[in-house]
Design a protein around this motif. Structure first.
Motif, PDB file in Angstrom:
ATOM      1  N   ILE A  82       0.863  -1.175   0.000  1.00 34.46           N
ATOM      2  CA  ILE A  82       0.000   0.000   0.000  1.00 34.46           C
ATOM      3  C   ILE A  82       0.898   1.223   0.000  1.00 34.46           C
ATOM      4  CG2 ILE A  82      -1.702   1.303   1.317  1.00 34.46           C
ATOM      5  CD1 ILE A  82      -2.957  -1.320   2.089  1.00 34.46           C
ATOM      6  N   SER A  84       2.033   4.715   0.895  1.00 34.76           N
ATOM      7  CA  SER A  84       1.785   5.480   2.119  1.00 34.76           C
ATOM      8  C   SER A  84       1.160   6.845   1.861  1.00 34.76           C
ATOM      9  CB  SER A  84       3.091   5.662   2.902  1.00 34.76           C
ATOM     10  OG  SER A  84       3.596   4.414   3.283  1.00 34.76           O
ATOM     11  N   TYR A  87      -2.464   5.681  -0.760  1.00 31.05           N
ATOM     12  CA  TYR A  87      -3.198   4.513  -0.255  1.00 31.05           C
ATOM     13  C   TYR A  87      -3.637   3.583  -1.390  1.00 31.05           C
ATOM     14  CZ  TYR A  87      -3.067   7.188   4.010  1.00 31.05           C
ATOM     15  OH  TYR A  87      -2.625   7.897   5.084  1.00 31.05           O
TER      16      TYR A  87
END
Length: 185
Positions: A82, A84, A87
């Motif tokens: 994912i 950061s 997302y």
């Protein structure tokens, strides 16, 4: 860029492939023009090259984008991370991880390196704390200097640890070499 600006840690473009300067030696002989001896490491496949540049050579700098990712899970040959910042879920092939996948654990923060929009490498932190999930039991009187035994980490990797380490112990591991460093608190 000229050869006098070459230094360790600089990323350069060599025939469309990004390389990092690992070692540099500026040479000014008594006779003739100056030159630079470099040792370059490919960011795509870890190949190492030795190159010599003359004083009139021009070097093109490679701009590497680094994005922070968090490991989520894997399915088949793809590992899911994912981003950061956005997302966004990113699926990365096993071959892009270059054998670091054995040290991936849930929620581990990694750095993804991009060159011209293409993912070229995923770098793990140098030191990560893991919990031992399986190892042979220690024997009373074992000390740190008496030898090592294999231990399986929560990520599935197997590392050599001192004989006094037991299941459930948290240890610090160097992810570059796969070596036990110390017990973690």
């Amino acid at each position: 860029m000229g050869i006098n600006q070459v230094k360790v840690g600089l990323t350069i473009d060599l025939d469309g492939t990004p390389f990092m300067v690992v070692n540099v030696e500026h040479v000014k002989p008594g006779k003739g023009s100056a030159f630079v001896r470099t040792k370059l490491k490919s960011l795509k496949n870890d190949a190492v090259l030795d190159r010599t540049y003359k004083s009139d050579d021009k070097i093109e700098e490679a701009f590497i984008e680094e994005r922070n990712l968090q490991y989520s899970y894997h399915s088949g040959d793809f590992y899911h991370f994912i981003d950061s910042e956005s997302y966004e879920d990113l699926a990365i092939e096993k071959n892009k991880l270059r054998a670091t996948e054995k040290f991936l654990k849930d929620d581990l923060e990694v750095a993804a390196l991009y060159y011209k929009g293409e993912l070229i490498a995923v770098n793990l932190p140098n030191f990560v704390v893991y919990t031992i999930t399986h190892t042979e039991p220690g024997i009373k009187g074992d000390t740190a200097k008496s030898g090592t035994k294999p231990a399986t980490l929560e990520s599935g990797a197997v590392v050599q640890v001192p004989l006094f380490i037991d299941v459930g112990t948290r240890i610090k591991v160097d992810t570059r070499t796969g070596e036990y460093i110390e017990r973690a608190v």
